[in-house]
Scaffold this motif. Structure first.
Motif, PDB file in Angstrom:
ATOM      1  N   SER A  18      33.260  59.630  35.074  1.00 21.90           N
ATOM      2  CA  SER A  18      33.834  60.251  35.980  1.00 21.90           C
ATOM      3  C   SER A  18      32.957  61.445  36.559  1.00 21.90           C
ATOM      4  O   SER A  18      32.913  61.867  37.836  1.00 21.90           O
ATOM      5  N   ILE A  19      31.587  61.806  35.905  1.00 24.41           N
ATOM      6  CA  ILE A  19      30.705  62.591  36.559  1.00 24.41           C
ATOM      7  C   ILE A  19      30.016  61.878  37.564  1.00 24.41           C
ATOM      8  O   ILE A  19      29.500  62.273  38.713  1.00 24.41           O
ATOM      9  N   ILE A  20      29.595  60.767  37.255  1.00 27.83           N
ATOM     10  CA  ILE A  20      28.967  59.729  38.228  1.00 27.83           C
ATOM     11  C   ILE A  20      29.675  59.573  39.582  1.00 27.83           C
ATOM     12  O   ILE A  20      29.196  59.287  40.640  1.00 27.83           O
ATOM     13  N   MET A  21      31.154  59.357  39.327  1.00 22.95           N
ATOM     14  CA  MET A  21      31.635  59.017  40.274  1.00 22.95           C
ATOM     15  C   MET A  21      32.361  60.388  41.166  1.00 22.95           C
ATOM     16  O   MET A  21      33.027  60.372  42.010  1.00 22.95           O
ATOM     17  N   ARG A  22      32.090  61.438  40.550  1.00 23.94           N
ATOM     18  CA  ARG A  22      32.362  62.606  41.140  1.00 23.94           C
ATOM     19  C   ARG A  22      33.998  63.015  40.871  1.00 23.94           C
ATOM     20  O   ARG A  22      34.589  63.441  41.943  1.00 23.94           O
ATOM     21  N   THR A  23      34.356  62.649  39.955  1.00 26.25           N
ATOM     22  CA  THR A  23      36.265  62.965  39.808  1.00 26.25           C
ATOM     23  C   THR A  23      36.296  63.507  38.469  1.00 26.25           C
ATOM     24  O   THR A  23      37.428  63.605  37.929  1.00 26.25           O
ATOM     25  N   ASP A  24      35.415  64.222  38.080  1.00 23.66           N
ATOM     26  CA  ASP A  24      35.371  64.922  36.767  1.00 23.66           C
ATOM     27  C   ASP A  24      36.336  66.105  36.880  1.00 23.66           C
ATOM     28  O   ASP A  24      37.190  66.465  36.046  1.00 23.66           O
TER      29      ASP A  24
END
Length: 85
Positions: A18-24
């Motif tokens: 989720s951090i990599i895909m910016r959905t955190d």
């Protein structure tokens, strides 16, 4: 002990994906765990042609699980927004 390991590793994998895909900011811990476990299953199907559960916890299985979780989040973003971020 296996289910506790699934939950902990699934949570870490889902959180990193989720951090990599910016959905955190959109996900909580429960959704991170689900994304991590389903991503591990998806990554095992794509890379190994089966489950990664048969092997132990190695760097390779961790990376395959992370890749599967990233692919899962990309698919969810594609369906939800019409584009991958």
């Amino acid at each position: 002990m296996g289910i506790i390991l699934w939950l902990v590793v699934g949570g870490v994998i889902g959180w990193l994906a989720s951090i990599i895909m910016r959905t955190d900011a959109q996900q909580g811990i429960f959704l991170n765990i689900i994304v991590g476990i389903v991503g591990a299953f998806l990554g095992g199907l794509i890379i190994n042609g089966g489950s990664i559960n048969s092997s132990g916890l190695t760097i390779q299985s961790f990376l395959v699980s992370l890749l599967g979780a990233i692919i899962l989040l990309a698919i969810v973003n594609l369906v939800r927004r019409g584009s991958v971020r």
